[in-house]
Design an enzyme around this catalytic site. Structure first.
Site, PDB file in Angstrom:
ATOM      1  N   GLY A  42       2.236  -1.663   5.874  1.00 57.98           N
ATOM      2  CA  GLY A  42       3.207  -2.486   5.123  1.00 57.98           C
ATOM      3  C   GLY A  42       4.022  -3.431   6.186  1.00 57.98           C
ATOM      4  O   GLY A  42       4.536  -4.370   5.820  1.00 57.98           O
ATOM      5  N   ASP A  97       7.918  -1.366   6.990  1.00 59.33           N
ATOM      6  CA  ASP A  97       8.332  -2.173   5.853  1.00 59.33           C
ATOM      7  C   ASP A  97       9.601  -1.720   5.038  1.00 59.33           C
ATOM      8  O   ASP A  97      10.525  -2.477   4.990  1.00 59.33           O
ATOM      9  CB  ASP A  97       7.272  -2.463   5.005  1.00 59.33           C
ATOM     10  CG  ASP A  97       6.812  -1.059   4.285  1.00 59.33           C
ATOM     11  OD1 ASP A  97       7.154   0.075   4.985  1.00 59.33           O
ATOM     12  OD2 ASP A  97       5.808  -1.138   3.643  1.00 59.33           O
ATOM     13  N   ASP A 100      12.397   4.164   2.196  1.00 57.83           N
ATOM     14  CA  ASP A 100      12.619   4.632   0.353  1.00 57.83           C
ATOM     15  C   ASP A 100      13.144   6.201   0.617  1.00 57.83           C
ATOM     16  O   ASP A 100      14.118   6.397   0.816  1.00 57.83           O
ATOM     17  CB  ASP A 100      11.135   4.463  -0.061  1.00 57.83           C
ATOM     18  CG  ASP A 100      11.153   4.952  -1.776  1.00 57.83           C
ATOM     19  OD1 ASP A 100      12.278   5.109  -2.236  1.00 57.83           O
ATOM     20  OD2 ASP A 100      10.204   4.782  -2.405  1.00 57.83           O
ATOM     21  N   GLY A 102      12.001   8.264   2.812  1.00 59.14           N
ATOM     22  CA  GLY A 102      12.397   8.486   4.213  1.00 59.14           C
ATOM     23  C   GLY A 102      11.497   9.560   4.817  1.00 59.14           C
ATOM     24  O   GLY A 102      11.527   9.671   5.988  1.00 59.14           O
ATOM     25  N   LEU A 105       8.738   8.050   7.573  1.00 56.71           N
ATOM     26  CA  LEU A 105       9.578   7.758   8.909  1.00 56.71           C
ATOM     27  C   LEU A 105      10.032   8.970   9.678  1.00 56.71           C
ATOM     28  O   LEU A 105      10.034   8.847  10.817  1.00 56.71           O
ATOM     29  CB  LEU A 105      10.576   6.857   8.582  1.00 56.71           C
ATOM     30  CG  LEU A 105      10.022   5.162   8.648  1.00 56.71           C
ATOM     31  CD1 LEU A 105      11.167   4.267   8.218  1.00 56.71           C
ATOM     32  CD2 LEU A 105       9.785   5.009  10.144  1.00 56.71           C
ATOM     33  N   LYS A 128      15.950   0.904   0.864  1.00 56.93           N
ATOM     34  CA  LYS A 128      16.294   1.122  -0.646  1.00 56.93           C
ATOM     35  C   LYS A 128      17.178   1.807  -0.795  1.00 56.93           C
ATOM     36  O   LYS A 128      17.318   2.822  -0.152  1.00 56.93           O
ATOM     37  CB  LYS A 128      15.098   1.710  -1.296  1.00 56.93           C
ATOM     38  CG  LYS A 128      14.486   1.081  -2.602  1.00 56.93           C
ATOM     39  CD  LYS A 128      13.360   2.069  -3.134  1.00 56.93           C
ATOM     40  CE  LYS A 128      12.013   1.201  -3.224  1.00 56.93           C
ATOM     41  NZ  LYS A 128      11.220   1.541  -4.015  1.00 56.93           N
ATOM     42  N   ASP A 156       3.112  -3.753  -0.878  1.00 60.61           N
ATOM     43  CA  ASP A 156       1.965  -3.961  -1.894  1.00 60.61           C
ATOM     44  C   ASP A 156       2.377  -3.186  -3.117  1.00 60.61           C
ATOM     45  O   ASP A 156       3.258  -2.296  -3.044  1.00 60.61           O
ATOM     46  CB  ASP A 156       0.628  -3.349  -1.255  1.00 60.61           C
ATOM     47  CG  ASP A 156       0.179  -2.020  -1.173  1.00 60.61           C
ATOM     48  OD1 ASP A 156       1.467  -1.384  -0.481  1.00 60.61           O
ATOM     49  OD2 ASP A 156      -0.386  -1.348  -1.738  1.00 60.61           O
ATOM     50  N   ARG A 162       0.616  -8.406  -0.635  1.00 63.09           N
ATOM     51  CA  ARG A 162       1.297  -8.255   0.777  1.00 63.09           C
ATOM     52  C   ARG A 162       1.680  -9.609   1.251  1.00 63.09           C
ATOM     53  O   ARG A 162       2.316  -9.702   2.284  1.00 63.09           O
ATOM     54  CB  ARG A 162       0.042  -7.589   1.473  1.00 63.09           C
ATOM     55  CG  ARG A 162       0.143  -6.008   1.196  1.00 63.09           C
ATOM     56  CD  ARG A 162      -0.511  -5.460   2.519  1.00 63.09           C
ATOM     57  NE  ARG A 162      -1.017  -3.967   2.068  1.00 63.09           N
ATOM     58  CZ  ARG A 162      -0.513  -2.735   1.979  1.00 63.09           C
ATOM     59  NH1 ARG A 162       0.916  -2.772   2.325  1.00 63.09           N
ATOM     60  NH2 ARG A 162      -0.708  -1.742   1.938  1.00 63.09           N
TER      61      ARG A 162
END
Ligand code: IMP
Ligand code: MG
Length: 174
Positions: A42, A97, A100, A102, A105, A128, A156, A162
């Site tokens: 992403g 990207d 969300d 988390g 990450l 988000k 996506d 994308r």
């Protein structure tokens, strides 16, 4: 079937914000070299625009994460690709990207931390506005977005959209 996409960030807004972010990163790192670790797939468009606006000297590499098993259990995440470059003692910036839950990450951060970078920060194109399921903080955020499914600029839906230069929301179907 084609989804109806409602634009929320225009290509111009995105390009302007990416330039601002690059400027902020340049100021913060004050000329010390940087290792950028993009999260596939992403982040590829955001990272490529970001680096072309950066003046800071940088090395670029990628990681990839995926869910495995039957996909029904949260926590079944693993790294499919770890960095090829040596990040020990380096200043590292992870670029993704969207933040969300988390979870992705947080995993990537924890794995990279084991390699003892001197400094590890996180930059996301989108954050988000939802409840995180991991203890995670992004140091650089392009835009906050509502808790809806967004596509474009690298993001996506089932592998599609994308390549859009803008970001839009796919209305939830019930
Ligand atoms: P996490 O929930 O923070 O672990 O997010 C994992 C990944 O899910 C992100 O890096 C994105 O690739 C993907 N993702 C999360 N929210 C969205 C969305 O709204 N649109 C497209 N991809 C998303
Ligand atoms: Mg992703």
């Amino acid at each position: 079937m084609t989804d109806t996409i409602a634009p929320i960030l225009s290509a111009d807004d995105i390009q302007r914000r990416v330039r601002d972010l690059a400027g902020q990163i340049d100021r913060d790192y004050e000329g010390s070299p940087l290792t950028l670790i993009g999260v596939l797939n992403g982040s590829f468009i955001f990272l490529s625009d970001l680096v072309r606006n950066l003046k800071t000297q940088c090395v670029i590499d990628f990681v990839a994460a995926a869910s495995y098993g039957d996909g029904t259990t949260p926590g079944d995440l693993k790294l499919l690709k770890t960095p090829t470059v040596d990040i020990e003692g380096r200043r590292v910036l992870i670029v993704d990207d969207i933040l969300d839950t988390g979870r992705t990450l947080a995993l990537i951060r924890d794995v990279l931390r084991e390699q003892k970078p001197s400094d590890l920060r996180i930059c996301v194109f989108l954050s988000k506005q939802c409840e995180r399921q991991a203890d995670i903080h992004a140091d650089y955020i392009g835009f906050d977005v509502p808790d809806q499914f967004v596509v474009g600029y690298g993001l996506d839906h089932a592998g599609r959209y994308r390549q859009l230069g803008y970001v839009g929301v796919i209305p939830q179907r019930s």
